[in-house]
Scaffold this motif. Structure first.
Motif, PDB file in Angstrom:
ATOM      1  N   LEU A  45       0.837  -1.200   0.000  1.00  0.00           N
ATOM      2  CA  LEU A  45       0.000   0.000   0.000  1.00  0.00           C
ATOM      3  C   LEU A  45       0.874   1.254   0.000  1.00  0.00           C
ATOM      4  O   LEU A  45       0.616   2.199  -0.751  1.00  0.00           O
ATOM      5  N   ALA A  79      -5.501   1.788   7.807  1.00  0.00           N
ATOM      6  CA  ALA A  79      -5.561   0.670   6.856  1.00  0.00           C
ATOM      7  C   ALA A  79      -5.125  -0.619   7.537  1.00  0.00           C
ATOM      8  O   ALA A  79      -5.732  -1.675   7.347  1.00  0.00           O
ATOM      9  N   VAL A  86      -9.515  -2.878   2.503  1.00  0.00           N
ATOM     10  CA  VAL A  86      -8.630  -2.982   1.341  1.00  0.00           C
ATOM     11  C   VAL A  86      -8.596  -4.411   0.818  1.00  0.00           C
ATOM     12  O   VAL A  86      -7.611  -4.845   0.235  1.00  0.00           O
ATOM     13  N   PRO A  90      -4.257  -4.009  -2.802  1.00  0.00           N
ATOM     14  CA  PRO A  90      -3.601  -2.711  -2.666  1.00  0.00           C
ATOM     15  C   PRO A  90      -3.789  -1.807  -3.877  1.00  0.00           C
ATOM     16  O   PRO A  90      -3.933  -0.596  -3.745  1.00  0.00           O
ATOM     17  N   SER A  93      -6.975   0.400  -3.775  1.00  0.00           N
ATOM     18  CA  SER A  93      -7.279   1.004  -2.474  1.00  0.00           C
ATOM     19  C   SER A  93      -7.063   2.509  -2.412  1.00  0.00           C
ATOM     20  O   SER A  93      -7.302   3.119  -1.378  1.00  0.00           O
ATOM     21  N   TRP A  96     -10.109   4.729  -1.203  1.00  0.00           N
ATOM     22  CA  TRP A  96     -10.384   4.590   0.238  1.00  0.00           C
ATOM     23  C   TRP A  96      -9.316   5.305   1.048  1.00  0.00           C
ATOM     24  O   TRP A  96      -9.632   6.035   2.004  1.00  0.00           O
ATOM     25  N   LEU A  97      -8.058   5.128   0.690  1.00  0.00           N
ATOM     26  CA  LEU A  97      -6.976   5.782   1.411  1.00  0.00           C
ATOM     27  C   LEU A  97      -7.116   7.303   1.346  1.00  0.00           C
ATOM     28  O   LEU A  97      -6.918   7.998   2.342  1.00  0.00           O
TER      29      LEU A  97
END
Length: 206
Positions: A45, A79, A86, A90, A93, A96-97
Motif C-alpha cells: 500500500l 488501513a 482494502v 492494494p 485502495s 479509500w486511502l
C-alpha cells in the motif's frame, strides 16, 4: 498406615461429611484478537500510494511536510487496523486511502482552529459562518483523483482548460494538436468524467 476408604468418599465413620474439594473455576475467555492487515500488504500500500498521498497532503497543508507525513502515517495505521477496507487489493485502495486522509486532514485543521480560538478567547459566534478552506482544497483533490481514471489525452485537455484556465487555442498550441481535436477530447473527457464523479457523490462543474 491404612487409608480410610470412607474418608476418600467424603465421610468419616459416624462423623459429619467432609467438604468436597471445590471445583476450579474455568479461566475467563481471552478477548477476541482484532484482525489486522498483513505487513506485506501494508508495505505494498505504501509503495503504490504513499508518495501520492504525501504530495496531496503537502498541498492540503500548504507545504507543511511534518503534518503531511503525520496524516499519511495515520492513514496507513487505519488501513492496518481495517483489513476489510482494502480486501480488493492494494492496487484498488487509493480512493479509500484518500477518503481517510481527507477526513484526517479536516480533523487536524479543525482541531488546530479550535485551539487557536481558545488561545484568542473568542466565542463560537465570532466565526459561526466562517468558511472552511480545507473543504474547497480537498474537493479539488477529489476531482484530481477522479481525473486520474481518465485516459491521459482526455485528462491533459481538462487540466489545461479547467485547472490552468487556458483557451481552446492555447491548449491546442500547448498540446500540439488542432483546435478541433481539443474540442473533441474535451467533450469526451467530460462525458467520461461525469459518472466517475457521480459515483463519488460529486458533480462536474466545468
Amino acid at each position: 498406615m491404612a487409608i480410610d476408604a470412607t474418608a476418600l468418599a467424603g465421610t468419616t465413620s459416624g462423623d459429619a461429611p467432609v467438604p468436597a474439594v471445590p471445583a476450579v473455576p474455568a479461566a475467563p475467555a481471552a478477548p477476541a484478537v482484532r484482525p489486522t492487515l498483513d505487513q506485506d500488504v501494508l508495505a505494498e500500500l505504501y509503495r503504490l500510494h504513499g508518495g501520492y498521498l504525501l504530495r496531496a497532503m503537502l498541498r492540503v497543508t500548504s507545504g507543511d511536510r511534518g503534518k503531511a507525513e503525520d496524516i499519511v502515517q495515520e492513514t496507513l495505521l487505519r488501513a492496518w487496523q481495517n483489513p476489510a477496507a482494502v480486501q480488493r487489493g492494494p492496487e484498488h485502495s487509493r480512493p479509500w486511502l484518500f477518503t481517510v486522509a481527507r477526513r484526517i486532514a479536516i480533523d487536524h485543521y479543525r482541531m488546530q482552529a479550535a485551539r487557536a480560538q481558545e488561545v484568542a478567547d473568542e466565542t463560537p459566534e465570532d466565526h459561526g459562518g466562517a468558511h472552511d478552506p480545507y473543504d474547497e482544497v480537498l474537493v479539488a483533490q477529489d476531482v484530481a483523483v477522479a481525473m486520474a481514471e481518465l485516459q491521459p489525452h482526455h485528462r491533459d485537455v481538462l487540466v489545461q482548460l479547467h485547472m490552468k484556465g487556458r483557451s481552446m487555442v492555447e491548449v491546442a498550441q500547448v498540446l500540439g494538436v488542432p483546435v478541433g481535436t481539443v474540442k473533441s477530447r474535451s467533450f469526451y473527457a467530460v462525458r467520461a468524467l461525469r459518472p466517475i464523479l457521480e459515483a463519488r457523490g460529486m458533480a462536474w462543474a466545468g
